[in-house]
Design a protein around this motif. Structure first.
Motif, PDB file in Angstrom:
ATOM      1  N   GLN A 138      -3.770   9.088   3.074  1.00 27.28           N
ATOM      2  CA  GLN A 138      -4.801   8.451   2.498  1.00 27.28           C
ATOM      3  C   GLN A 138      -4.091   7.437   1.475  1.00 27.28           C
ATOM      4  O   GLN A 138      -3.328   7.813   0.575  1.00 27.28           O
ATOM      5  CB  GLN A 138      -5.552   9.593   1.683  1.00 27.28           C
ATOM      6  CG  GLN A 138      -6.095  10.629   2.458  1.00 27.28           C
ATOM      7  CD  GLN A 138      -7.249   9.969   3.499  1.00 27.28           C
ATOM      8  OE1 GLN A 138      -8.356   9.203   2.914  1.00 27.28           O
ATOM      9  NE2 GLN A 138      -7.301  10.192   4.584  1.00 27.28           N
ATOM     10  N   ALA A 139      -4.877   6.320   1.139  1.00 28.02           N
ATOM     11  CA  ALA A 139      -4.324   5.139   0.318  1.00 28.02           C
ATOM     12  C   ALA A 139      -4.484   5.462  -1.219  1.00 28.02           C
ATOM     13  O   ALA A 139      -5.261   6.160  -1.457  1.00 28.02           O
ATOM     14  CB  ALA A 139      -5.129   3.941   0.359  1.00 28.02           C
ATOM     15  N   THR A 178       0.849  -1.143  -0.013  1.00 31.21           N
ATOM     16  CA  THR A 178       0.031  -0.047  -0.067  1.00 31.21           C
ATOM     17  C   THR A 178       0.745   1.109   0.060  1.00 31.21           C
ATOM     18  O   THR A 178       1.889   1.174   0.774  1.00 31.21           O
ATOM     19  CB  THR A 178      -1.011   0.149   1.220  1.00 31.21           C
ATOM     20  OG1 THR A 178      -1.748  -1.217   1.264  1.00 31.21           O
ATOM     21  CG2 THR A 178      -1.583   1.261   1.338  1.00 31.21           C
ATOM     22  N   LEU A 188       0.603   5.493   0.687  1.00 26.68           N
ATOM     23  CA  LEU A 188      -0.454   6.343   1.016  1.00 26.68           C
ATOM     24  C   LEU A 188       0.263   8.064   0.787  1.00 26.68           C
ATOM     25  O   LEU A 188       1.649   8.172   0.892  1.00 26.68           O
ATOM     26  CB  LEU A 188      -0.630   6.519   2.537  1.00 26.68           C
ATOM     27  CG  LEU A 188      -1.149   4.965   2.900  1.00 26.68           C
ATOM     28  CD1 LEU A 188      -0.067   4.065   3.440  1.00 26.68           C
ATOM     29  CD2 LEU A 188      -2.225   5.087   3.920  1.00 26.68           C
ATOM     30  N   ASN A 231      -4.658   4.073  -5.015  1.00 22.66           N
ATOM     31  CA  ASN A 231      -4.890   3.053  -5.818  1.00 22.66           C
ATOM     32  C   ASN A 231      -3.797   2.712  -6.820  1.00 22.66           C
ATOM     33  O   ASN A 231      -4.101   3.232  -8.051  1.00 22.66           O
ATOM     34  CB  ASN A 231      -6.290   3.178  -6.437  1.00 22.66           C
ATOM     35  CG  ASN A 231      -6.879   1.947  -6.942  1.00 22.66           C
ATOM     36  OD1 ASN A 231      -6.334   0.944  -6.750  1.00 22.66           O
ATOM     37  ND2 ASN A 231      -7.806   2.201  -8.016  1.00 22.66           N
TER      38      ASN A 231
END
Length: 233
Positions: free
Chosen positions: A153-154, A147, A149, A156
């Motif tokens: 906030q992640a 992941t 960030l 995509n």
């Protein structure tokens, strides 16, 4: 280990049958579909390891399928494009394809590309790149869940984009060649006039946005590659 499960989406039934037989002999489990709607429905409802997706599909085009697929999943996608269709190829990469292969394709090359895509997607493969968690400015990369960030906030990211970002952040402040990024993100060497890395970088830049100084977090080193900038945020 169970055979990798591949969804093969191509409306050319004769070609699909030939490729299916070959890939099964190569150790894959292959399920063919023959239109874009069926491809999207199956890809979203069943656990495949990768999708081989032809662009020219009936009912829904491969690009439409890819666009909707990327809104819901990071399933690795290898596009099949007609020889000379550079616009569709670049657009597919922009939407989020992991790699592409031109038709008519060599079945051995297709199998090699699928294996490369799978190696990148499976963290338990011994030859997968290993990285530590990193935090540079507002960007954080967590290796375990794969992941990234931005300001908590992640993002995509596709498999290719994550691997490119991991290499750039590991080498932050130093230039990274396109060849090195291709090996990490595509699992293969770049071919002449291959713009895959440039397109992946373009998508990654849009997702990362500008740094506090208003400039891109990823700088272009003309003629050599790219650099992740160390900036205070």
């Amino acid at each position: 280990m169970a055979a990798a499960r591949i969804l093969l989406a191509d409306d050319d039934r004769e070609l699909s049958e030939l490729l299916t037989r070959f890939l099964v002999r190569e150790g894959f489990s292959v399920e063919p579909v023959f239109d874009g709607e069926a491809a999207l429905r199956r890809a979203l409802s069943e656990p495949y390891d990768a999708l081989v997706l032809d662009i020219m599909m009936p009912v829904r085009s491969g690009l439409d399928v890819l666009r909707d697929l990327r809104a819901a999943t990071t399933l690795p996608v290898l596009m099949l494009t007609a020889l000379g269709d550079d616009v569709d190829r670049i657009l597919g990469l922009e939407i989020g394809a992991d790699d592409y292969l031109t038709k008519p394709c060599n079945p051995h090359e297709l199998a090699a590309r699928i294996r490369a895509v799978l190696r990148r997607a499976r963290r338990d493969e011994g030859d997968s790149p290993r990285f530590a968690d990193m935090h540079i400015g507002a960007v954080e990369l967590r290796v375990g869940p794969r992941t990234a960030l931005l300001h908590g906030q992640a993002l995509n990211l596709t498999t290719s984009e994550f691997n490119i970002l991991a290499v750039l952040m590991r080498e932050a402040g130093r230039g990274v060649s396109k060849e090195m990024l291709a090996e990490a993100a595509l699992g293969r060497a770049l071919s002449p006039f291959d713009r895959s890395i440039d397109v992946h970088i373009s998508r990654l830049r849009r997702k990362l946005g500008s740094a506090a100084d208003g400039q891109s977090r990823v700088a272009t080193l003309h003629g050599s590659g790219y650099l992740f900038r160390r900036v205070s945020e």
